[in-house]
Write a protein that holds these residues in place. Structure first.
Motif, PDB file in Angstrom:
ATOM      1  N   ASP A  39       0.844  -1.198   0.000  1.00 22.23           N
ATOM      2  CA  ASP A  39       0.000   0.000   0.000  1.00 22.23           C
ATOM      3  C   ASP A  39       0.884   1.255   0.000  1.00 22.23           C
ATOM      4  N   ILE A  40       1.079   1.849  -1.149  1.00 18.60           N
ATOM      5  CA  ILE A  40       1.948   3.017  -1.269  1.00 18.60           C
ATOM      6  C   ILE A  40       1.414   4.176  -0.442  1.00 18.60           C
ATOM      7  N   ASP A  41       0.128   4.469  -0.574  1.00 20.15           N
ATOM      8  CA  ASP A  41      -0.444   5.591   0.170  1.00 20.15           C
ATOM      9  C   ASP A  41      -0.307   5.385   1.674  1.00 20.15           C
ATOM     10  N   GLY A  42      -0.513   4.151   2.114  1.00 19.43           N
ATOM     11  CA  GLY A  42      -0.381   3.865   3.531  1.00 19.43           C
ATOM     12  C   GLY A  42       1.032   4.064   4.029  1.00 19.43           C
ATOM     13  N   LEU A  43       2.011   3.681   3.203  1.00 15.53           N
ATOM     14  CA  LEU A  43       3.410   3.868   3.586  1.00 15.53           C
ATOM     15  C   LEU A  43       3.776   5.342   3.626  1.00 15.53           C
ATOM     16  N   VAL A  44       3.353   6.083   2.629  1.00 18.14           N
ATOM     17  CA  VAL A  44       3.657   7.509   2.567  1.00 18.14           C
ATOM     18  C   VAL A  44       3.059   8.230   3.769  1.00 18.14           C
ATOM     19  N   ASP A  58      21.900  -3.941   8.600  1.00 15.71           N
ATOM     20  CA  ASP A  58      23.053  -4.820   8.546  1.00 15.71           C
ATOM     21  C   ASP A  58      23.104  -5.473   7.165  1.00 15.71           C
ATOM     22  N   PRO A  59      24.290  -5.767   6.658  1.00 16.12           N
ATOM     23  CA  PRO A  59      24.388  -6.409   5.336  1.00 16.12           C
ATOM     24  C   PRO A  59      23.637  -7.737   5.256  1.00 16.12           C
ATOM     25  N   GLN A  60      23.559  -8.456   6.379  1.00 15.90           N
ATOM     26  CA  GLN A  60      22.891  -9.753   6.380  1.00 15.90           C
ATOM     27  C   GLN A  60      21.396  -9.639   6.102  1.00 15.90           C
ATOM     28  N   ALA A  61      20.841  -8.436   6.238  1.00  6.81           N
ATOM     29  CA  ALA A  61      19.400  -8.252   6.063  1.00  6.81           C
ATOM     30  C   ALA A  61      19.007  -7.928   4.632  1.00  6.81           C
ATOM     31  N   LEU A  62      19.993  -7.685   3.772  1.00  6.22           N
ATOM     32  CA  LEU A  62      19.720  -7.121   2.453  1.00  6.22           C
ATOM     33  C   LEU A  62      20.170  -8.035   1.325  1.00  6.22           C
ATOM     34  N   PRO A  63      19.564  -7.871   0.154  1.00  4.82           N
ATOM     35  CA  PRO A  63      20.081  -8.571  -1.023  1.00  4.82           C
ATOM     36  C   PRO A  63      21.486  -8.073  -1.349  1.00  4.82           C
ATOM     37  N   PRO A  64      22.320  -8.893  -1.982  1.00  7.82           N
ATOM     38  CA  PRO A  64      23.681  -8.460  -2.331  1.00  7.82           C
ATOM     39  C   PRO A  64      23.680  -7.162  -3.137  1.00  7.82           C
ATOM     40  N   GLY A  65      24.527  -6.221  -2.715  1.00 11.08           N
ATOM     41  CA  GLY A  65      24.649  -4.958  -3.434  1.00 11.08           C
ATOM     42  C   GLY A  65      23.693  -3.877  -2.975  1.00 11.08           C
ATOM     43  N   ALA A  66      22.739  -4.201  -2.101  1.00 10.57           N
ATOM     44  CA  ALA A  66      21.784  -3.190  -1.635  1.00 10.57           C
ATOM     45  C   ALA A  66      22.485  -2.213  -0.695  1.00 10.57           C
ATOM     46  N   ALA A  67      22.014  -0.967  -0.699  1.00 11.98           N
ATOM     47  CA  ALA A  67      22.626   0.082   0.121  1.00 11.98           C
ATOM     48  C   ALA A  67      22.344  -0.159   1.598  1.00 11.98           C
ATOM     49  N   LEU A  68      23.342   0.086   2.430  1.00 17.40           N
ATOM     50  CA  LEU A  68      23.170  -0.064   3.869  1.00 17.40           C
ATOM     51  C   LEU A  68      22.381   1.091   4.467  1.00 17.40           C
ATOM     52  N   ARG A  69      22.314   2.204   3.770  1.00 19.66           N
ATOM     53  CA  ARG A  69      21.524   3.341   4.218  1.00 19.66           C
ATOM     54  C   ARG A  69      20.757   3.904   3.026  1.00 19.66           C
ATOM     55  N   VAL A  70      19.458   4.119   3.195  1.00 18.38           N
ATOM     56  CA  VAL A  70      18.670   4.812   2.183  1.00 18.38           C
ATOM     57  C   VAL A  70      17.932   5.956   2.868  1.00 18.38           C
ATOM     58  N   HIS A  71      17.633   6.993   2.093  1.00 15.69           N
ATOM     59  CA  HIS A  71      17.071   8.218   2.662  1.00 15.69           C
ATOM     60  C   HIS A  71      15.927   8.699   1.773  1.00 15.69           C
ATOM     61  N   GLY A  72      14.877   9.183   2.423  1.00 12.85           N
ATOM     62  CA  GLY A  72      13.758   9.768   1.693  1.00 12.85           C
ATOM     63  C   GLY A  72      12.607   8.803   1.524  1.00 12.85           C
ATOM     64  N   VAL A  73      11.408   9.339   1.611  1.00 16.44           N
ATOM     65  CA  VAL A  73      10.220   8.489   1.614  1.00 16.44           C
ATOM     66  C   VAL A  73      10.072   7.711   0.307  1.00 16.44           C
ATOM     67  N   ARG A  74      10.397   8.330  -0.830  1.00 15.08           N
ATOM     68  CA  ARG A  74      10.220   7.637  -2.108  1.00 15.08           C
ATOM     69  C   ARG A  74      11.121   6.406  -2.189  1.00 15.08           C
ATOM     70  N   THR A  75      12.388   6.559  -1.785  1.00 13.30           N
ATOM     71  CA  THR A  75      13.321   5.440  -1.840  1.00 13.30           C
ATOM     72  C   THR A  75      12.914   4.331  -0.885  1.00 13.30           C
ATOM     73  N   VAL A  76      12.510   4.713   0.322  1.00 18.85           N
ATOM     74  CA  VAL A  76      12.113   3.715   1.312  1.00 18.85           C
ATOM     75  C   VAL A  76      10.854   2.981   0.872  1.00 18.85           C
ATOM     76  N   VAL A  77       9.895   3.690   0.303  1.00 27.82           N
ATOM     77  CA  VAL A  77       8.664   3.048  -0.168  1.00 27.82           C
ATOM     78  C   VAL A  77       8.975   2.064  -1.290  1.00 27.82           C
ATOM     79  N   THR A  78       9.823   2.454  -2.222  1.00 23.32           N
ATOM     80  CA  THR A  78      10.185   1.562  -3.330  1.00 23.32           C
ATOM     81  C   THR A  78      10.823   0.281  -2.811  1.00 23.32           C
ATOM     82  N   GLU A  79      11.748   0.424  -1.873  1.00 23.67           N
ATOM     83  CA  GLU A  79      12.403  -0.756  -1.310  1.00 23.67           C
ATOM     84  C   GLU A  79      11.407  -1.621  -0.536  1.00 23.67           C
ATOM     85  N   THR A  80      10.549  -0.987   0.250  1.00 21.81           N
ATOM     86  CA  THR A  80       9.596  -1.733   1.064  1.00 21.81           C
ATOM     87  C   THR A  80       8.649  -2.543   0.194  1.00 21.81           C
ATOM     88  N   ARG A  81       8.207  -1.969  -0.910  1.00 18.27           N
ATOM     89  CA  ARG A  81       7.323  -2.709  -1.817  1.00 18.27           C
ATOM     90  C   ARG A  81       8.052  -3.894  -2.453  1.00 18.27           C
TER      91      ARG A  81
END
Length: 288
Positions: free
Chosen positions: A188-193, A205-228
């Motif tokens: 739910d994009i609207d719900g996340l926003v 932590d690196p163990q939580a992410l797919p290989p190559g994924a950023a350890l830090r992301v910033h901003g609602v658009r980036t976080v929503v995209t990753e969460t989906r």
């Protein structure tokens, strides 16, 4: 198996933890990657018979490289004048638990006010659970001095506005976390926003992410995209009390595999940390 192949296997096993340590200490993914790469080079050159515990040796090398980098990159005060002396330097377990989830963002904000040894002592002990004799070995000091460094750093973090300006009402926090999980599970994009602060950050932590994924992301658009993108994983998650605060956990074989710790202000998520490093998970108290 030849020596180089064996070393490669050991280092690949240890690398996620080393990267997690370096990232937490430095606050920069690029710098953390460089430090871990330098540790690999040094590991290739050392005689294995001179190492009793490879994991501890690698952690020590990485942490000392982080210290060197911090000292070269900035001018730090020898000792902040307004930090009080601790009479006994006795750790308060509840205080440590409450601060641990805030350390990555808060430490980044108050970096200018912490000496490199304070930063290392706090991260190794409070975030990764290293005993103070190990912290002292890394820093080249005594366990008592290492404990004092962590205590003073903890005082600075506690005084930081980044840790003070958060909701303390557990009912509000649980509603926010539950709404985040529901929106993540439904894509739910609207719900996340609605539930995320526009400047939200996610660390992991690196163990939580797919290989190559950023350890830090910033901003609602980036976080929503990753969460989906992680919607399938979210369906396996549930809301739980983590160190007494509302959080999210993904279980595997009746053990926590991933935990999310949140910072919430004005009924919105301003930061959350995804914990998957086994040493960090082992320090968490998780209840339904």
């Amino acid at each position: 198996m030849d020596d180089n192949t064996d070393r490669d296997a050991v280092f690949r096993r240890e690398r996620p933890h080393l990267l997690a340590v370096a990232f937490r200490v430095l606050g920069s993914e690029a710098d953390a990657q460089d430090v871990v790469q330098e540790a690999w080079i040094r590991y290739l050159r050392v005689e294995l018979e001179n190492i009793d515990n490879v994991s501890a040796w690698l952690t020590t090398v990485v942490t000392r490289l982080c210290l060197d980098l911090l000292r070269r990159s900035r001018e730090y005060p020898r000792e902040p004048a307004d930090l009080p002396e601790s009479a006994d330097d006795v750790d308060d377990p509840e205080e440590v638990a409450l601060l641990a989830g805030d350390l990555t963002e808060a430490m980044t904000i108050v970096l200018e006010e912490l000496t490199p040894p304070q930063r290392v002592a706090l991260i190794l002990h409070d975030v990764f659970g290293a005993p103070f004799d190990e912290v002292a070995h890394v820093l080249g000091t005594t366990p008592g001095s290492a404990k004092k460094l962590a205590s003073r750093a903890r005082t600075r973090v506690r005084q930081s506005p980044s840790t003070a300006d958060t909701d303390t009402d557990p009912g509000t926090a649980r509603r926010v976390v539950s709404a985040f999980l529901k929106a993540a599970q439904q894509g739910d994009i609207d719900g996340l926003v609605k539930i995320l602060h526009p400047g939200v950050t996610r660390t992991a932590d690196p163990q939580a992410l797919p290989p190559g994924a950023a350890l830090r992301v910033h901003g609602v658009r980036t976080v929503v995209t990753e969460t989906r993108a992680l919607q399938a994983r979210a369906r396996q998650a549930l809301v739980a009390a983590i160190d007494g605060q509302p959080g999210i956990v993904v279980m595997a074989e009746q053990s926590p595999r991933i935990a999310l710790i949140f910072r919430i202000a004005d009924a919105r998520i301003v930061h959350y940390d995804v914990i998957a490093d086994p040493q960090r998970l082992a320090l968490l108290s998780i209840a339904d």
